[in-house]
Design an enzyme around this catalytic site. Structure first.
Site, PDB file in Angstrom:
ATOM      1  CE  LYS A 292      -4.024  -2.064   2.486  1.00 36.07           C
ATOM      2  NZ  LYS A 292      -5.145  -1.698   1.736  1.00 36.07           N
TER       3      LYS A 292
ATOM      4  CG  ASP B 168      -7.685 -12.678   8.011  1.00 35.79           C
ATOM      5  OD1 ASP B 168      -7.060 -12.921   6.966  1.00 35.79           O
ATOM      6  OD2 ASP B 168      -8.716 -11.806   7.726  1.00 35.79           O
TER       7      ASP B 168
ATOM      8  CG  HIS C 128      -2.619  -7.221   6.902  1.00 37.01           C
ATOM      9  ND1 HIS C 128      -1.854  -7.520   6.147  1.00 37.01           N
ATOM     10  CD2 HIS C 128      -3.856  -7.627   6.698  1.00 37.01           C
ATOM     11  CE1 HIS C 128      -2.340  -8.189   4.947  1.00 37.01           C
ATOM     12  NE2 HIS C 128      -3.596  -8.279   5.406  1.00 37.01           N
TER      13      HIS C 128
HETATM   14  C1  BG6 Z   1      -6.725  -9.597   3.847  1.00 39.86           C
HETATM   15  C2  BG6 Z   1      -7.710 -10.246   4.905  1.00 39.86           C
HETATM   16  O1  BG6 Z   1      -5.336  -9.946   4.079  1.00 39.86           O
HETATM   17  O2  BG6 Z   1      -6.875  -8.167   4.137  1.00 39.86           O
HETATM   18  C3  BG6 Z   1      -9.110  -9.904   4.624  1.00 39.86           C
HETATM   19  O3  BG6 Z   1      -7.431 -11.813   4.523  1.00 39.86           O
HETATM   20  C4  BG6 Z   1      -9.251  -8.527   4.858  1.00 39.86           C
HETATM   21  O4  BG6 Z   1      -9.904 -10.578   5.770  1.00 39.86           O
HETATM   22  C5  BG6 Z   1      -8.185  -7.802   4.073  1.00 39.86           C
HETATM   23  O5  BG6 Z   1     -10.483  -8.226   4.715  1.00 39.86           O
HETATM   24  C6  BG6 Z   1      -8.269  -6.235   4.106  1.00 39.86           C
HETATM   25  O6  BG6 Z   1      -7.345  -5.546   3.190  1.00 39.86           O
HETATM   26  P1  BG6 Z   1      -7.931  -4.172   2.726  1.00 39.86           P
HETATM   27  O7  BG6 Z   1      -6.693  -3.669   1.891  1.00 39.86           O
HETATM   28  O8  BG6 Z   1      -9.113  -4.098   2.533  1.00 39.86           O
HETATM   29  O9  BG6 Z   1      -7.641  -3.482   4.071  1.00 39.86           O
END
Ligand code: BG6
Length: 470
Positions: A173, A226, A231
């Protein structure tokens, strides 16, 4: 500045009929094609268990990318479609995949659950497809520390680390990458970036949607695997690493691995796990997690997680970090807030209108990308009045365009062989180490209604401070 076009290579998507491929990969590849950024030659080969012909796959891809008649008129779709081919895992398998590949170089994208990563890697090795391959693996990488170590062993038996691209799309991102640029491209921040000036840091990754029909997947992972292990910790790393010696894959990933090793494993007593009940989030009705398809009605899988975390190094010792993530929350927002210490003496207490909050620096990662610095200022008028105001930088306003989707960026980086924004094996291991205790001994589950900000226990976790969102 446009990068040179990637050299000729095939793009192989394992799990090509799945949700990720339809929602993210095919649209990203099509965008790259329209921008003239796909490799100059090479096929895009879909691979899955479904029995599809090349033509069926083209139809699936067309629906996924939403190509319209304008694209047909100027030939963009027709040109793209020519590159698409499909191989059924149950018919030709990997030998057929090899046969349909055209180029000596390729990326192989594993858009499948971690449980099948190892057998696919074996299959690739047995069919002599290792040379010239860059392997991309979706997160989560393994499902706990032991399985991640094991998967790394399997991969390293077959591939060199330089061929392995472990994806965390948050790293791709632009607003996350901008954390590094803001910190290390400006001399202003480094001087105030430590325990002597910063009171605490908060990171929120909130989603308003539920699990979107992905019950099967979500039941095996939950918010911890997840979102938190990957993240949340990657955003934390960009906020907290030491300045790398150079801006390249090795130097940056060395710093990240060092940082993750300094993170204290989570304390179950300071970790909140939540699960949503029915409610309304961002204007849409969300059923209780228990009532979602393919979810065990008595499941104790968490859809929300908040925790306090400490980084035991010289820069951060004693500074609390509060991280939270959840589904079915009030709105979709990802922000990191650096909260500075209060002034030593409040000279303007008497003149204050409202709250005299200490300075906050907010990195708005999505949806309204940018940075906000809250400061105290006087208000116009005859008497001295002091109030908090915000200084804003808004990406879309300044550059008159939005950032690109992370998947276009990460596919392009992989095709160029640039591993800077991909995870390395030592970093992944250190990330699992942080959350392993919570997986082994999960704290009790708290419930929260969809459309709220999560369980009230998460507010108690941060008290007397408060969660802060812009
Ligand atoms: C993914 C997860 O890695 O990231 C999902 O598996 C989640 O559950 C998604 O919804 C969120 O990504 P973003 O880019 O929409 O914040």
């Amino acid at each position: 500045m446009a990068l040179p076009r990637p050299t000729a290579q095939d793009i192989i998507i394992i799990g090509a009929t799945g949700d990720l491929s339809r929602r993210k990969l095919l649209p990203a590849l099509y965008e790259l094609h329209r921008e003239g950024e796909l490799p100059s030659a090479g096929r895009i080969v879909g691979y899955a268990r479904a029995r599809l012909s090349d033509q069926d796959f083209r139809t699936l891809a067309r629906e996924a990318v939403g190509a319209d008649t304008i694209d047909d008129r100027n030939g963009a779709w027709l040109e793209f479609e020519q590159r698409l081919a499909f191989v059924c895992a149950r018919e030709g398998g990997v030998p057929e995949l090899k046969h349909r590949s055209e180029e000596s170089k390729r990326i192989v994208y594993l858009a499948v659950p971690p449980t099948v990563h190892a057998p696919i890697v074996q299959d690739i090795a047995e069919n002599d497809l290792v040379d010239g391959t860059r392997l991309l693996l979706e997160k989560p990488f393994g499902w706990d520390r032991a399985s991640a170590k094991n998967l790394n062993r399997v991969l390293h038996d077959v591939f060199d680390e330089s061929q392995i691209f472990r994806i965390d799309h948050y790293l791709a991102k632009e607003a996350v990458q901008n954390l590094l640029v803001l910190r290390f491209g400006n001399s202003l921040f480094e001087r105030v970036w430590d325990r002597s000036v910063i009171d605490h840091v908060q990171i929120t990754v909130a989603e308003s949607g539920g699990i979107d029909g992905r019950g099967d997947y979500y039941e095996t992972v939950g918010a911890g695997r997840d979102m938190a292990q990957n993240h949340l910790l990657e955003v934390l790393a960009f906020l907290t690493i030491e300045p790398p010696a150079a801006f390249d894959a090795r130097a940056l990933r060395d710093e990240k691995a060092k940082l993750f090793r300094a993170v204290r494993p989570l304390d179950p007593a300071r970790t909140i796990r939540g699960q949503y009940t029915a409610g309304e989030a961002a204007g849409a009705r969300v059923p209780a997690y228990h009532d979602e398809d393919n979810v065990d009605p008595s499941s104790s899988r968490e859809t929300f997680m908040a925790f306090e975390l400490f980084v035991d190094n010289w820069r951060w010792a004693g500074v609390p970090f509060y991280l939270r993530t959840g589904k079915a929350l009030q709105r979709r927002v990802t922000e990191a807030v650096v909260a500075f210490r209060d002034v030593p003496i409040r000279l303007f207490q008497e003149a204050a209108i409202g709250d005299v909050a200490p300075n906050h620096l907010t990195f708005r990662i999505q949806p309204d990308e940018g940075v906000t610095l809250s400061i105290q200022s006087t208000m116009p008028g005859s008497a001295l009045r002091v109030t908090p105001v915000d200084l804003h930088f808004r990406t879309a306003e300044t550059f008159e365009r939005e950032s690109r989707d992370a998947y276009t960026r990460l596919l392009l980086d992989a095709m160029q062989g640039d591993q800077t924004f991909f995870a390395r094996s030592d970093g992944i291991d250190a990330q699992w180490r942080v959350i392993q205790g919570i997986l082994d001994d999960p704290p009790e589950l708290c419930l929260y209604p969809a459309g709220s900000w999560g369980p009230k226990e998460a507010d108690a976790l941060i008290a007397p401070r408060r969660w802060h969102l812009h």
